[in-house]
Design a protein around this motif. Sequence first.
Motif, PDB file in Angstrom:
ATOM      1  N   ILE A   6       0.830  -1.206   0.000  1.00 22.10           N
ATOM      2  CA  ILE A   6       0.000   0.000   0.000  1.00 22.10           C
ATOM      3  C   ILE A   6       0.863   1.254   0.000  1.00 22.10           C
ATOM      4  CG2 ILE A   6      -1.670   1.323   1.362  1.00 22.10           C
ATOM      5  CD1 ILE A   6      -2.838  -1.328   2.308  1.00 22.10           C
ATOM      6  N   CYS A  28       0.908   4.129  -2.899  1.00 24.65           N
ATOM      7  CA  CYS A  28       0.659   5.552  -2.640  1.00 24.65           C
ATOM      8  C   CYS A  28       1.793   6.413  -3.185  1.00 24.65           C
ATOM      9  CB  CYS A  28       0.489   5.784  -1.137  1.00 24.65           C
ATOM     10  SG  CYS A  28      -1.012   5.050  -0.435  1.00 24.65           S
ATOM     11  N   ALA A  35       1.460   6.465  -6.967  1.00 25.66           N
ATOM     12  CA  ALA A  35       0.354   7.315  -7.401  1.00 25.66           C
ATOM     13  C   ALA A  35       0.699   8.797  -7.250  1.00 25.66           C
ATOM     14  CB  ALA A  35      -0.904   6.978  -6.597  1.00 25.66           C
ATOM     15  N   TYR A  36       1.391   9.137  -6.194  1.00 25.85           N
ATOM     16  CA  TYR A  36       1.767  10.543  -5.970  1.00 25.85           C
ATOM     17  C   TYR A  36       2.692  11.038  -7.070  1.00 25.85           C
ATOM     18  CZ  TYR A  36       3.968  14.619  -3.851  1.00 25.85           C
ATOM     19  OH  TYR A  36       4.453  15.878  -3.615  1.00 25.85           O
TER      20      TYR A  36
END
Length: 214
Positions: A154, A158, A161-162
């Motif tokens: 996870i 993240c 994705a950032y």
Amino acid sequence: MVNVTCANHPERAAVESCEVCGKPLCAYCLYYTDDGQRLCQTHAEQARLSGANIHAPGEYAEGLIPSQIAASRPQVVQAAGYEGDTVDLMALVALILGIVSVMMCIPPGICLVGPVGLILSVLALIGAKNARNPARTRTLATVGATLSGLWLVILLACVFAYFTQAATLFTVNSSVINAGNIPVTVIVPGMIRPAITPTFTPSETLSATVSATP
């Protein structure tokens, strides 16, 4: 390594102890009752006088030598593993929650929970064969490794994705700037937005100058 010697024969290792007086006895000094009680010669005689049926060492002679050899081997004393009841388990969980709560107040510290849990789970899996309950240890370590691995996945998702969003925003702004020569300020979280100074093309500057001339 501990070997207890017989009270009557110090040169021999004890195989059992008298259940009445606790005297350590070798195989040649050990008496039995019909119900399996282990006695020294003195208390065996007392039991006989009380009506008990006593079995002397000579009645099981074929087992004396193997029993004595097994008792003579070095005995490794292992440290007892942790044992506790529900209250002990509750205290352990409270301790873990207390440590995690303190780490949550320190942003860099909370990031260590996942990696540390994964490392401890792997170490527990490696040493599970020496645990008091190997099956339980493997189960707990597997669950811990799975949860820590999920936390890591996870976190990486993240971060990916950032940076993907940031790269997309940068690409869009670059396209707008190159198409219209329009200055664009990209606001990054945490930065102070600078004052925007209007800019003009040479033709706009000339038109403004002519208009201002009386």
